[in-house]
Structure formats: C-alpha cells, structure tokens
Design a protein around this motif. Structure first.
Motif, PDB file in Angstrom:
ATOM      1  N   MET A  32      -7.867 -18.079  -0.813  1.00  0.00           N
ATOM      2  CA  MET A  32      -6.708 -17.292  -1.226  1.00  0.00           C
ATOM      3  C   MET A  32      -6.782 -17.009  -2.721  1.00  0.00           C
ATOM      4  SD  MET A  32      -2.641 -18.296  -0.869  1.00  0.00           S
ATOM      5  CE  MET A  32      -2.781 -18.488   0.891  1.00  0.00           C
ATOM      6  N   GLU A  33      -6.408 -15.784  -3.125  1.00  0.00           N
ATOM      7  CA  GLU A  33      -6.457 -15.422  -4.539  1.00  0.00           C
ATOM      8  C   GLU A  33      -5.495 -16.276  -5.344  1.00  0.00           C
ATOM      9  OE1 GLU A  33      -5.812 -11.401  -5.521  1.00  0.00           O
ATOM     10  OE2 GLU A  33      -7.326 -10.626  -4.147  1.00  0.00           O
ATOM     11  N   SER A  34      -5.846 -16.541  -6.603  1.00  0.00           N
ATOM     12  CA  SER A  34      -4.928 -17.219  -7.506  1.00  0.00           C
ATOM     13  C   SER A  34      -3.988 -16.191  -8.113  1.00  0.00           C
ATOM     14  CB  SER A  34      -5.722 -17.926  -8.612  1.00  0.00           C
ATOM     15  OG  SER A  34      -6.496 -16.983  -9.317  1.00  0.00           O
ATOM     16  N   SER A  35      -2.958 -16.703  -8.831  1.00  0.00           N
ATOM     17  CA  SER A  35      -2.037 -15.799  -9.493  1.00  0.00           C
ATOM     18  C   SER A  35      -2.793 -14.906 -10.465  1.00  0.00           C
ATOM     19  CB  SER A  35      -0.975 -16.602 -10.258  1.00  0.00           C
ATOM     20  OG  SER A  35      -0.234 -17.399  -9.369  1.00  0.00           O
ATOM     21  N   ARG A  36      -2.360 -13.659 -10.593  1.00  0.00           N
ATOM     22  CA  ARG A  36      -3.042 -12.743 -11.486  1.00  0.00           C
ATOM     23  C   ARG A  36      -1.998 -11.949 -12.256  1.00  0.00           C
ATOM     24  NH1 ARG A  36      -5.413  -7.881  -7.855  1.00  0.00           N
ATOM     25  NH2 ARG A  36      -5.617  -7.060  -9.953  1.00  0.00           N
ATOM     26  N   VAL A  37      -2.422 -11.354 -13.344  1.00  0.00           N
ATOM     27  CA  VAL A  37      -1.513 -10.635 -14.218  1.00  0.00           C
ATOM     28  C   VAL A  37      -2.036  -9.230 -14.444  1.00  0.00           C
ATOM     29  CG1 VAL A  37      -0.421 -10.589 -16.495  1.00  0.00           C
ATOM     30  CG2 VAL A  37      -0.848 -12.778 -15.378  1.00  0.00           C
ATOM     31  N   PRO A  39      -0.336 -14.791  -4.779  1.00  0.00           N
ATOM     32  CA  PRO A  39      -0.617 -14.589  -3.361  1.00  0.00           C
ATOM     33  C   PRO A  39       0.673 -14.498  -2.539  1.00  0.00           C
ATOM     34  CG  PRO A  39      -2.116 -16.225  -4.254  1.00  0.00           C
ATOM     35  CD  PRO A  39      -1.121 -15.935  -5.340  1.00  0.00           C
ATOM     36  N   TYR A  40       0.725 -13.526  -1.660  1.00  0.00           N
ATOM     37  CA  TYR A  40       1.909 -13.335  -0.814  1.00  0.00           C
ATOM     38  C   TYR A  40       2.225 -14.585  -0.010  1.00  0.00           C
ATOM     39  CZ  TYR A  40       4.496 -11.746   3.319  1.00  0.00           C
ATOM     40  OH  TYR A  40       5.398 -11.615   4.358  1.00  0.00           O
ATOM     41  N   LEU A  41       1.183 -15.209   0.571  1.00  0.00           N
ATOM     42  CA  LEU A  41       1.408 -16.367   1.426  1.00  0.00           C
ATOM     43  C   LEU A  41       1.940 -17.570   0.654  1.00  0.00           C
ATOM     44  CD1 LEU A  41      -1.670 -16.153   3.832  1.00  0.00           C
ATOM     45  CD2 LEU A  41       0.717 -15.529   4.302  1.00  0.00           C
ATOM     46  N   ALA A  42       1.739 -17.590  -0.658  1.00  0.00           N
ATOM     47  CA  ALA A  42       2.288 -18.667  -1.480  1.00  0.00           C
ATOM     48  C   ALA A  42       3.763 -18.448  -1.768  1.00  0.00           C
ATOM     49  CB  ALA A  42       1.510 -18.767  -2.795  1.00  0.00           C
ATOM     50  N   GLN A  43       4.233 -17.235  -1.556  1.00  0.00           N
ATOM     51  CA  GLN A  43       5.626 -16.917  -1.881  1.00  0.00           C
ATOM     52  C   GLN A  43       6.541 -16.835  -0.668  1.00  0.00           C
ATOM     53  OE1 GLN A  43       6.460 -14.105  -5.199  1.00  0.00           O
ATOM     54  NE2 GLN A  43       4.515 -13.203  -4.571  1.00  0.00           N
ATOM     55  N   GLU A  49      -2.910   1.641  -8.795  1.00  0.00           N
ATOM     56  CA  GLU A  49      -4.222   1.107  -8.414  1.00  0.00           C
ATOM     57  C   GLU A  49      -4.064  -0.241  -7.724  1.00  0.00           C
ATOM     58  OE1 GLU A  49      -8.516  -0.127 -10.470  1.00  0.00           O
ATOM     59  OE2 GLU A  49      -7.035   1.039 -11.604  1.00  0.00           O
ATOM     60  N   PHE A  50      -3.201  -1.079  -8.262  1.00  0.00           N
ATOM     61  CA  PHE A  50      -2.913  -2.376  -7.639  1.00  0.00           C
ATOM     62  C   PHE A  50      -2.368  -2.181  -6.226  1.00  0.00           C
ATOM     63  CE2 PHE A  50       0.510  -5.473  -6.747  1.00  0.00           C
ATOM     64  CZ  PHE A  50      -0.240  -6.626  -6.628  1.00  0.00           C
ATOM     65  N   ALA A  67      -5.029  -4.023   5.371  1.00  0.00           N
ATOM     66  CA  ALA A  67      -5.728  -3.391   6.491  1.00  0.00           C
ATOM     67  C   ALA A  67      -6.979  -4.170   6.879  1.00  0.00           C
ATOM     68  CB  ALA A  67      -6.086  -1.951   6.129  1.00  0.00           C
ATOM     69  N   ALA A  68      -7.643  -4.770   5.878  1.00  0.00           N
ATOM     70  CA  ALA A  68      -8.920  -5.438   6.130  1.00  0.00           C
ATOM     71  C   ALA A  68      -8.772  -6.877   6.602  1.00  0.00           C
ATOM     72  CB  ALA A  68      -9.783  -5.394   4.872  1.00  0.00           C
ATOM     73  N   THR A  69      -7.872  -7.624   5.959  1.00  0.00           N
ATOM     74  CA  THR A  69      -7.788  -9.071   6.230  1.00  0.00           C
ATOM     75  C   THR A  69      -6.380  -9.566   6.486  1.00  0.00           C
ATOM     76  OG1 THR A  69      -7.612  -9.615   3.861  1.00  0.00           O
ATOM     77  CG2 THR A  69      -9.834  -9.479   4.798  1.00  0.00           C
ATOM     78  N   GLY A  70      -5.433  -8.659   6.712  1.00  0.00           N
ATOM     79  CA  GLY A  70      -4.063  -9.106   6.925  1.00  0.00           C
ATOM     80  C   GLY A  70      -3.473  -9.645   5.632  1.00  0.00           C
ATOM     81  N   PHE A  71      -2.770 -10.746   5.718  1.00  0.00           N
ATOM     82  CA  PHE A  71      -2.071 -11.298   4.555  1.00  0.00           C
ATOM     83  C   PHE A  71      -2.912 -12.297   3.762  1.00  0.00           C
ATOM     84  CE2 PHE A  71       1.994 -10.851   7.318  1.00  0.00           C
ATOM     85  CZ  PHE A  71       1.913  -9.474   7.217  1.00  0.00           C
ATOM     86  N   GLU A  72      -4.100 -12.623   4.257  1.00  0.00           N
ATOM     87  CA  GLU A  72      -4.894 -13.714   3.685  1.00  0.00           C
ATOM     88  C   GLU A  72      -5.174 -13.536   2.204  1.00  0.00           C
ATOM     89  OE1 GLU A  72      -9.227 -15.912   4.349  1.00  0.00           O
ATOM     90  OE2 GLU A  72      -8.526 -14.368   5.738  1.00  0.00           O
ATOM     91  N   ASN A  73      -5.527 -12.336   1.770  1.00  0.00           N
ATOM     92  CA  ASN A  73      -5.874 -12.093   0.371  1.00  0.00           C
ATOM     93  C   ASN A  73      -4.866 -11.204  -0.350  1.00  0.00           C
ATOM     94  OD1 ASN A  73      -8.431 -13.519   0.447  1.00  0.00           O
ATOM     95  ND2 ASN A  73      -9.165 -11.834   1.733  1.00  0.00           N
ATOM     96  N   LEU A  74      -3.724 -11.010   0.266  1.00  0.00           N
ATOM     97  CA  LEU A  74      -2.714 -10.123  -0.315  1.00  0.00           C
ATOM     98  C   LEU A  74      -2.025 -10.761  -1.514  1.00  0.00           C
ATOM     99  CD1 LEU A  74      -0.876  -7.582  -0.223  1.00  0.00           C
ATOM    100  CD2 LEU A  74       0.574  -8.854   1.393  1.00  0.00           C
TER     101      LEU A  74
END
Length: 220
Positions: free
Chosen positions: A1-6, A14-18, A179-180, A189-196
């Motif tokens: 899962m992606e870390s927080s980004r700015v 990450p959506y799943l963390a929220q 762009e974000f 579309a590609a991986t669902g919520f996993e990397n959102l």
C-alpha cells in the motif's frame, strides 16, 4: 500500500487507511483542514481552471451571476465529475480557503428543499431560501467506484456577495490536482482500492451548535 504523499499543498493518504476512520452513516462534513484553512473542490473546463491557478482567485470566464457549488468531500467531487471525465469538469481544483470564510458560508446555508423540522412552514423556508446567498444539499456519499454509501455528503451553492468573497477574498491557495485525479482513476480501474490515494479527510468541527443543528449534522 502507498504511503502518505504530498502534492504542492494537498495532503494525501492511502484510501484504505482512512475509510475505517470515517463514519459509515449520518450527515458529516468530511474535509481536509487545519487550524486556519479548509479545502473544498470544484471541477471546471480548462479556461476557468487555468485562470484560477494562475491568478490564485476566480475570474476571467468564471460566472458571478450563477450559483457555484463547492464540495469539501473529495470522493463526492469525484462522483459528480466522473473523476474528471465529464464535459466541462476536466480540471479539478483543490481550493484552500480560510476557515473563517467557510464558517460564514455555513452560517448562511439554507436547505435547497423544505425540511419540516427546521422551518416553520414551506412559506418561511422559501422566504429564507430566496434571501440567502448559500444553498445546502445533503446527498448520498459514494465510494471510489461510484457506489452509494449510507453516509451523506454536503455540497454548498454560493451566490451573490458570498460567492464574490469566496472567489476573491477567502482563498489561500488554488491547486490543480487534475493529474493526481487521473492517476487515481486509473489505479481504481487497475487494482481497485489497493493502491488508491485520496486527500486526508476528517469530520470538520462546526463550533456553533446552532449552526450545526440547522445543518442537521449528526452528533459525534
């Protein structure tokens, strides 16, 4: 899962963390905010969006004669704009404005449809609606795939002097996040919520209890 980004200004996570931190139902103002500012979202055609980001205020082809709607909830904006794919909504803006201005918007807000528990009569509601520069709507929130949630999301329609103040006086920063948005649309579309990743949001505290009651906010 992606870390927080700015991004330049907008904080994301990450959506799943929220999602488990957010209420599953009720009427809440979900937003990104700090002690001085709060973020709302709008989506426009490129001519309006470019002017706004270049001048850090609204003008040019922006219309001050029609009601403009702001949304503090990112996913509600994504549902309405089709993740930036709908015509005339291709450019997504994160507008950071003063909390004092946002609180003034909330103080003026009148429901766009009659709420029997809040207004003495349909005539009283209609009079207040006609006098107010701010309209309030609660609509079903949606998850990133566009599926309805039990939770309600707020959107606020601005007109008159409040719209002018919003567009030209209360803004702290306007960021083009198109762009974000496109990246996250592809990710879903590609991986669902996993990397959102989505903007960090929490329940916005409305300090004035009378305003909170009139907005029909759900008690925490």
């Amino acid at each position: 899962m992606e870390s927080s980004r700015v991004l330049d200004e907008l904080r994301t996570e990450p959506y799943l963390a929220q999602v488990d931190r957010w209420p599953a139902s009720g009427r809440h103002i979900l937003a990104q905010f700090d002690s001085e500012t709060v973020v709302v979202y709008q989506a426009y055609r490129h001519a309006i969006g470019r002017f706004a980001t270049q001048h850090q205020r609204f003008g040019g082809e922006f219309s001050f004669s029609r009601m403009n709607w702001i949304k503090p909830n990112f996913l509600w904006m994504m549902y309405r704009s089709g993740w930036g794919t709908k015509e005339g909504q291709e450019m997504t803006l994160a507008v950071r404005l003063l909390r004092s201005g946002f609180d003034e918007i909330l103080r003026h807000a009148v429901h766009s449809s009659f709420a029997p528990g809040l207004y003495d009569s349909p005539e009283n509601w209609r009079r207040r609606l006609n006098e107010s520069p701010v309209r309030l709507q609660w609509d079903p929130d949606h998850n990133p795939r566009g599926e309805k949630e039990d939770r309600r999301a707020i959107q606020l329609g601005l007109a008159g002097d409040v719209l002018r103040k919003y567009a030209q006086e209360w803004i702290v920063n306007i960021e083009d996040i198109s762009e974000f948005v496109a990246e996250q649309r592809i990710s879903v579309a590609a991986t669902g919520f996993e990397n959102l990743a989505t903007p960090q949001e929490a329940i916005y505290p409305v300090a004035d209890r009378c305003v909170g009651t009139r907005l029909e906010l759900t008690a925490e």
